[in-house]
Motif scaffolding. Sequence first.
Motif, short mmCIF file in Angstrom:
data_model
loop_
_atom_site.label_atom_id
_atom_site.label_comp_id
_atom_site.label_asym_id
_atom_site.label_seq_id
_atom_site.Cartn_x
_atom_site.Cartn_y
_atom_site.Cartn_z
N MET A 259 10.18 -2.45 11.55
CA MET A 259 8.80 -2.57 11.12
C MET A 259 8.01 -1.28 11.40
O MET A 259 7.19 -0.85 10.59
N ASP A 260 8.29 -0.68 12.56
CA ASP A 260 7.62 0.57 12.90
C ASP A 260 7.92 1.66 11.88
O ASP A 260 7.06 2.47 11.54
N LEU A 261 9.19 1.66 11.40
CA LEU A 261 9.59 2.67 10.42
C LEU A 261 8.84 2.48 9.10
O LEU A 261 8.42 3.47 8.47
N LEU A 262 8.63 1.24 8.71
CA LEU A 262 7.87 0.96 7.47
C LEU A 262 6.42 1.41 7.61
O LEU A 262 5.85 2.01 6.69
N ILE A 263 5.84 1.13 8.77
CA ILE A 263 4.45 1.53 9.01
C ILE A 263 4.33 3.05 9.02
O ILE A 263 3.39 3.63 8.45
N ASP A 264 5.31 3.71 9.66
CA ASP A 264 5.30 5.18 9.69
C ASP A 264 5.43 5.75 8.27
O ASP A 264 4.79 6.76 7.94
N GLY A 265 6.28 5.11 7.47
CA GLY A 265 6.44 5.57 6.09
C GLY A 265 5.17 5.43 5.28
O GLY A 265 4.81 6.31 4.50
N LEU A 266 4.47 4.29 5.47
CA LEU A 266 3.21 4.07 4.77
C LEU A 266 2.16 5.09 5.20
O LEU A 266 1.43 5.64 4.36
N LYS A 267 2.09 5.35 6.50
CA LYS A 267 1.15 6.35 7.01
C LYS A 267 1.47 7.73 6.45
O LYS A 267 0.57 8.49 6.08
N LYS A 268 2.76 8.04 6.36
CA LYS A 268 3.19 9.34 5.83
C LYS A 268 2.80 9.47 4.36
O LYS A 268 2.37 10.54 3.92
N ALA A 269 2.95 8.38 3.61
CA ALA A 269 2.59 8.41 2.19
C ALA A 269 1.10 8.67 2.02
O ALA A 269 0.69 9.50 1.19
N ILE A 270 0.28 7.98 2.80
CA ILE A 270 -1.17 8.17 2.74
C ILE A 270 -1.54 9.60 3.14
O ILE A 270 -2.40 10.24 2.51
N GLU A 271 -0.86 10.10 4.16
CA GLU A 271 -1.13 11.47 4.62
C GLU A 271 -0.79 12.50 3.54
O GLU A 271 -1.55 13.45 3.30
N MET A 272 0.35 12.30 2.87
CA MET A 272 0.77 13.22 1.80
C MET A 272 -0.25 13.26 0.67
O MET A 272 -0.56 14.32 0.12
N ILE A 273 -0.77 12.07 0.34
CA ILE A 273 -1.74 11.99 -0.77
C ILE A 273 -3.08 12.59 -0.38
O ILE A 273 -3.68 13.37 -1.12
N LEU A 274 -3.56 12.23 0.82
CA LEU A 274 -4.88 12.68 1.25
C LEU A 274 -4.92 14.18 1.56
O LEU A 274 -5.96 14.82 1.36
N THR A 275 -3.82 14.73 2.04
CA THR A 275 -3.79 16.16 2.36
C THR A 275 -3.53 17.02 1.14
O THR A 275 -3.53 18.25 1.23
N GLY A 276 -3.29 16.37 0.01
CA GLY A 276 -3.07 17.14 -1.22
C GLY A 276 -1.78 17.92 -1.23
O GLY A 276 -1.74 19.08 -1.66
N ASP A 277 -0.70 17.29 -0.75
CA ASP A 277 0.62 17.92 -0.74
C ASP A 277 1.01 18.29 -2.17
O ASP A 277 1.32 17.43 -2.99
N GLN A 278 1.02 19.58 -2.46
CA GLN A 278 1.24 20.05 -3.83
C GLN A 278 2.62 19.66 -4.36
O GLN A 278 2.77 19.30 -5.53
N GLU A 279 3.62 19.71 -3.49
CA GLU A 279 4.97 19.37 -3.93
C GLU A 279 5.05 17.90 -4.34
O GLU A 279 5.69 17.56 -5.32
N ILE A 280 4.38 17.03 -3.58
CA ILE A 280 4.39 15.61 -3.90
C ILE A 280 3.72 15.36 -5.25
O ILE A 280 4.21 14.59 -6.08
N TYR A 281 2.59 16.04 -5.48
CA TYR A 281 1.90 15.88 -6.77
C TYR A 281 2.77 16.38 -7.92
O TYR A 281 2.81 15.78 -9.00
N THR A 282 3.48 17.49 -7.70
CA THR A 282 4.36 18.04 -8.73
C THR A 282 5.50 17.09 -9.04
O THR A 282 5.81 16.83 -10.21
N ILE A 283 6.12 16.54 -8.00
CA ILE A 283 7.23 15.62 -8.17
C ILE A 283 6.77 14.34 -8.87
O ILE A 283 7.43 13.83 -9.78
N THR A 284 5.62 13.82 -8.45
CA THR A 284 5.09 12.58 -9.03
C THR A 284 4.73 12.78 -10.49
O THR A 284 5.02 11.93 -11.34
#
Length: 232
Positions: free
Chosen positions: A1-26
């Motif tokens: 469960m902790d891993l799922l929560i960490d993954g969700l937090k990481k996803a939100i962080e990637m989006i909010l910080t404007g990770d350019q690579e993530i936007y390019t891949i998406t």
Amino acid sequence: MDLLIDGLKKAIEMILTGDQEIYTITWLTLKVCLIAILISTLIGLPLGILLGLTRFRGRKVLLLFINIGLGLPPVVAGLWITMFLWRSGPLGDLAMLYSPTAIVMAQILVSLPIVTSLTCSSFQQVNDKMLLQIKALGATKLQTLVILIKQSKIAILAAIMAGFGRVIAEVGAAMMVGGNIQGDTRILTTTIVMEVSKGNFDVALALSFILLTVALLITAALTFLQQRRRLS
């Protein structure tokens, strides 16, 4: 469960910080999937209608191959596309291997049978009495076709959603023909596989949440269109 929560937090962080690579891949994921399902629809819809409403020599054989395509393993589709686009292949001179175009071609190969087969099944269920009634009202062939398409719109949109679901989740063929090249052919599914192989489960989970969100938004839009048209 902790891993799922960490993954969700990481996803939100990637989006909010404007990770350019993530936007390019998406963005690339969206682009290749939408192009693939659009082409599959433009080909599969008329072909499915033709197979569903008419009878001609070789129809059963064509239907057989289309239905076989429903279970076509993505890696087999990727292998065939690779063979065609390889330097010594029939389309080798086009230099399209390891490009987004190659990914689109592979995705069309796995989604086209779905759109065609489901459309065909829908039009095969058209009531003969309804056809006679439409003809009795003096409708032309084109008007008859438009009426039948309107009557089958729920099934048609379901076929498109099924095809989209296949391409958005595809990884084997995309990895084979695209090569998962950073900044060029790397999409969400292939990136998830790569991150898992590197042991970065938090990043892989974050990407999976992003992929699920994209799939949910597109499917929700198609479902809304489907149900809205049903009520109209």
